[in-house]
Design a protein around this motif. Structure first.
Motif, PDB file in Angstrom:
ATOM      1  N   ALA A 127       0.835  -1.204   0.000  1.00  0.00           N
ATOM      2  CA  ALA A 127       0.000   0.000   0.000  1.00  0.00           C
ATOM      3  C   ALA A 127       0.868   1.251   0.000  1.00  0.00           C
ATOM      4  N   ALA A 128       2.032   1.181   0.664  1.00  0.00           N
ATOM      5  CA  ALA A 128       2.940   2.338   0.690  1.00  0.00           C
ATOM      6  C   ALA A 128       3.447   2.652  -0.710  1.00  0.00           C
ATOM      7  N   ALA A 129       3.802   1.607  -1.474  1.00  0.00           N
ATOM      8  CA  ALA A 129       4.273   1.829  -2.841  1.00  0.00           C
ATOM      9  C   ALA A 129       3.168   2.424  -3.703  1.00  0.00           C
ATOM     10  N   LEU A 130       1.942   2.010  -3.451  1.00  0.00           N
ATOM     11  CA  LEU A 130       0.816   2.560  -4.206  1.00  0.00           C
ATOM     12  C   LEU A 130       0.633   4.039  -3.889  1.00  0.00           C
ATOM     13  N   ARG A 131       0.753   4.394  -2.610  1.00  0.00           N
ATOM     14  CA  ARG A 131       0.611   5.807  -2.246  1.00  0.00           C
ATOM     15  C   ARG A 131       1.723   6.647  -2.863  1.00  0.00           C
ATOM     16  N   LEU A 132       2.924   6.085  -2.950  1.00  0.00           N
ATOM     17  CA  LEU A 132       4.012   6.819  -3.595  1.00  0.00           C
ATOM     18  C   LEU A 132       3.734   7.022  -5.075  1.00  0.00           C
ATOM     19  N   GLN A 170      -2.906  11.931  -4.257  1.00  0.00           N
ATOM     20  CA  GLN A 170      -4.194  11.280  -4.037  1.00  0.00           C
ATOM     21  C   GLN A 170      -4.442  11.127  -2.540  1.00  0.00           C
ATOM     22  N   ASN A 171      -5.427  11.845  -2.028  1.00  0.00           N
ATOM     23  CA  ASN A 171      -5.700  11.800  -0.592  1.00  0.00           C
ATOM     24  C   ASN A 171      -6.486  10.562  -0.188  1.00  0.00           C
ATOM     25  N   ASN A 172      -7.348  10.080  -1.082  1.00  0.00           N
ATOM     26  CA  ASN A 172      -8.210   8.950  -0.733  1.00  0.00           C
ATOM     27  C   ASN A 172      -7.765   7.707  -1.500  1.00  0.00           C
ATOM     28  N   ILE A 173      -6.718   7.063  -1.016  1.00  0.00           N
ATOM     29  CA  ILE A 173      -6.200   5.860  -1.669  1.00  0.00           C
ATOM     30  C   ILE A 173      -7.227   4.732  -1.613  1.00  0.00           C
ATOM     31  N   ASP A 214       3.350  18.547   5.285  1.00  0.00           N
ATOM     32  CA  ASP A 214       2.635  17.399   4.716  1.00  0.00           C
ATOM     33  C   ASP A 214       3.093  16.132   5.431  1.00  0.00           C
ATOM     34  N   ALA A 215       2.562  15.921   6.640  1.00  0.00           N
ATOM     35  CA  ALA A 215       2.996  14.787   7.457  1.00  0.00           C
ATOM     36  C   ALA A 215       2.622  13.457   6.813  1.00  0.00           C
ATOM     37  N   ASP A 216       1.470  13.394   6.151  1.00  0.00           N
ATOM     38  CA  ASP A 216       1.050  12.129   5.537  1.00  0.00           C
ATOM     39  C   ASP A 216       2.019  11.699   4.438  1.00  0.00           C
ATOM     40  N   ALA A 217       2.439  12.653   3.607  1.00  0.00           N
ATOM     41  CA  ALA A 217       3.380  12.316   2.535  1.00  0.00           C
ATOM     42  C   ALA A 217       4.725  11.895   3.110  1.00  0.00           C
ATOM     43  N   ALA A 218       5.146  12.549   4.190  1.00  0.00           N
ATOM     44  CA  ALA A 218       6.414  12.174   4.826  1.00  0.00           C
ATOM     45  C   ALA A 218       6.329  10.760   5.387  1.00  0.00           C
ATOM     46  N   ARG A 219       5.217  10.439   6.017  1.00  0.00           N
ATOM     47  CA  ARG A 219       5.039   9.082   6.557  1.00  0.00           C
ATOM     48  C   ARG A 219       5.041   8.048   5.439  1.00  0.00           C
ATOM     49  N   THR A 220       4.393   8.384   4.340  1.00  0.00           N
ATOM     50  CA  THR A 220       4.337   7.449   3.218  1.00  0.00           C
ATOM     51  C   THR A 220       5.737   7.148   2.698  1.00  0.00           C
ATOM     52  N   ALA A 221       6.563   8.181   2.593  1.00  0.00           N
ATOM     53  CA  ALA A 221       7.931   7.974   2.111  1.00  0.00           C
ATOM     54  C   ALA A 221       8.710   7.071   3.061  1.00  0.00           C
TER      55      ALA A 221
END
Length: 529
Positions: A47-52, A57-60, A252-259
């Motif tokens: 799921a992390a790779a998909l978010r990257l 996209q806010n609603n994965i 952008d804490a969500d994007a940082a967490r995703t990375a």
């Protein structure tokens, strides 16, 4: 005789089409990504790779639902979860968006990906997916790399030495400029990217965020070429962390967490996180700050307590990794973060809610961690000229003094912050960080000395640090001396500085100023609009 299942044709050139019909681009991308993982990877996409793959996209979860609906219409069966051997029809829909996602080998064999009608090669597909591509190997015995000019390595060694020598403590761009000079002699993408990454980090650590972003954009262009990641996975992991810091600094804490999640779960990068202590430190230290942000964001008591616990756990791991990596600078960073987070979470009731620890014990232990950080900075020349340790020490010292019911100056001065003598005794053998030479004859004098150093040009604190120093100076001057000239000067300078801060920062300081006694010499405080 059983008929072979029909092949499914997927057109990857715009407009996207599947089986000759128009198709949603996101669903086509995910299907191509799953096929690539089945053919060339470990068989699954996290799921992390998909978010990257879809950073905006806010609603994965919605994206995944739409993609699986499209898959069903196309006759594609994709699975999810860890149990890859189970029939797809038996997989529970609950939790599907958490992944990982996969195709069976039989399903993958039915897919044909084309661009402009021509079946795509692996290299083309990886470019389409935004994946790093393999760097061609140089023939054995090729001396071209070793016969290059060595000025890049010379300048890079000088820049790294500058950093170790504590040049980052000076009010200048010296460390970043050293890496910039090295970059001028780069002979390939790796050297270019290495210098840019270190330049970006040096600029961020000295609070020059615009310069850091500029270097990071240039780094992205180099990495887009795809020749660095596979050949240098450790570098790729550090580049991932640099990007996460950039997202964090932009809020952008969500994007940082995703990375960071990608770093810890990617088949290519996860071994680097596990076995390279420096990478593990950088990842866990930033992850702790992200947990801290969530813990103090007002997201609900239960979640905030969980996030606070996760932050302290990440900091513990970062501390071990720092010493495992023999990095004194990393050790001082994480020690400071432990000290402040320990106090902040305890004060807000996010840890030790039963109050098994006395307030004084937590204050002193938090100061010990900050004292360790300061001792390392003083002893070995680290710290980048930051005032945060001093700010946190002063704030913790008065942390047991909630605003009194009466806003009178007498009630304010009746409060009893932690005694400086008790703090010095508790910090043994690290008590030099609270020495009179650093201004610690009184709590207020330490803040005043730091501000005087700023005025004299011997320090260059960013506006936010200046504002915090002025707030602490004003608080302790009011407490120690009353509403005198020095307190008035600190408050006047603080209020003059507020317009240069961000809105959220101004709100914090205005709130703090409103808690001071009514006799405090303040101009009118206007609420933020």
């Amino acid at each position: 005789m059983t008929e072979a299942p029909d092949l499914i044709e997927i057109e990857l050139s715009a407009p996207y089409r599947v089986k000759g019909e128009a198709a949603r681009g996101q669903s086509v991308w995910l299907l191509a990504r799953l096929w690539h993982a089945q053919q060339f990877g470990d068989g699954a996409v996290s799921a992390a790779a998909l978010r990257l793959g879809f950073p905006g996209q806010n609603n994965i979860r919605m994206l995944i639902s739409r993609a699986f609906a499209d898959f069903a219409r196309w006759g594609v069966q994709a699975g999810w979860g860890a149990a890859r051997g189970r029939p797809i029809a038996t997989l529970p829909l609950n939790g599907r968006s958490r992944g990982p996602f996969w195709l069976t080998a039989d399903m993958a064999s039915r897919l044909r990906f084309r661009a402009a009608g021509v079946e795509v090669e692996r290299d083309w597909l990886e470019h389409f997916l935004g994946l790093p591509r393999e760097k061609p190997e140089s023939p054995a015995g090729d001396l071209s790399y070793l016969m290059r000019d060595m000025r890049f390595w010379q300048q890079m060694a000088q820049a790294i030495r500058d950093e170790y020598d504590g040049f980052g403590r000076r009010p200048s761009r010296q460390v970043a400029e050293s890496f910039h000079v090295a970059r001028q002699f780069a002979g390939d993408d790796f050297q270019q990217a290495l210098a840019l990454m270190k330049e970006s980090l040096a600029l961020r650590r000295s609070a020059q965020l615009d310069g850091s972003r500029s270097a990071l954009k240039r780094l992205d262009r180099v990495l887009d070429a795809g020749s660095v990641h596979h050949a240098h996975p450790t570098f790729a992991a550090m580049a991932c962390i640099v990007k996460a810091w950039e997202r964090y600094s932009q809020g952008d804490a969500d994007a940082a967490r995703t990375a960071l999640e990608h770093l810890q779960t990617s088949p290519e990068l996860q071994p680097v996180f596990r076995y390279n202590p420096r990478v593990r430190f950088e990842c866990l230290n930033l992850l702790a700050l992200l947990h801290k942000h969530a813990a103090t964001s007002g997201a609900g008591a239960a979640r905030q307590r969980d996030e606070a616990g996760a932050a302290l756990q990440a900091l513990s791991g970062a501390l071990e990794a720092a010493y495992e990596a023999d990095s004194i600078d990393a050790a001082q960073h994480v020690a400071a973060n432990i000290g402040w987070c320990l106090w902040l979470f305890w004060q807000q009731g996010l840890v030790d809610p039963e109050r098994e620890q006395r307030v004084g014990a937590v204050q002193l232990q938090a100061m010990r961690w900050l004292g360790l950080s300061e001792w390392i900075c003083d002893r070995f020349g680290y710290g980048s000229g930051s005032a945060w340790n001093l700010i946190f020490i002063l704030r913790i010292a008065r942390g047991n003094c909630p605003p009194p019911r009466s806003r009178s100056l007498s009630a304010f001065r009746a409060q009893q912050p932690l005694a400086l003598e008790d703090a010095i005794a508790a910090l043994q053998p690290l008590h030099a960080s609270l020495s009179p030479a650093k201004g610690f004859s009184r709590w207020s004098s330490a803040a005043v000395l730091a501000l005087d150093e700023q005025l004299a040009g011997n320090a260059a604190f960013p506006p936010l640090q200046q504002a915090n120093l002025l707030l602490e100076a004003a608080w302790f001057l009011l407490h120690e001396q009353g509403a005198g000239r020095e307190a008035a000067d600190a408050l006047s300078r603080l209020q003059a500085l507020l317009p240069s801060l961000r809105r959220g920062e101004r709100s914090f300081f205005n709130s703090e100023l409103q808690r001071l006694p009514i006799e405090a010499p303040l101009t009118d405080i206007r609420p933020e609009k």
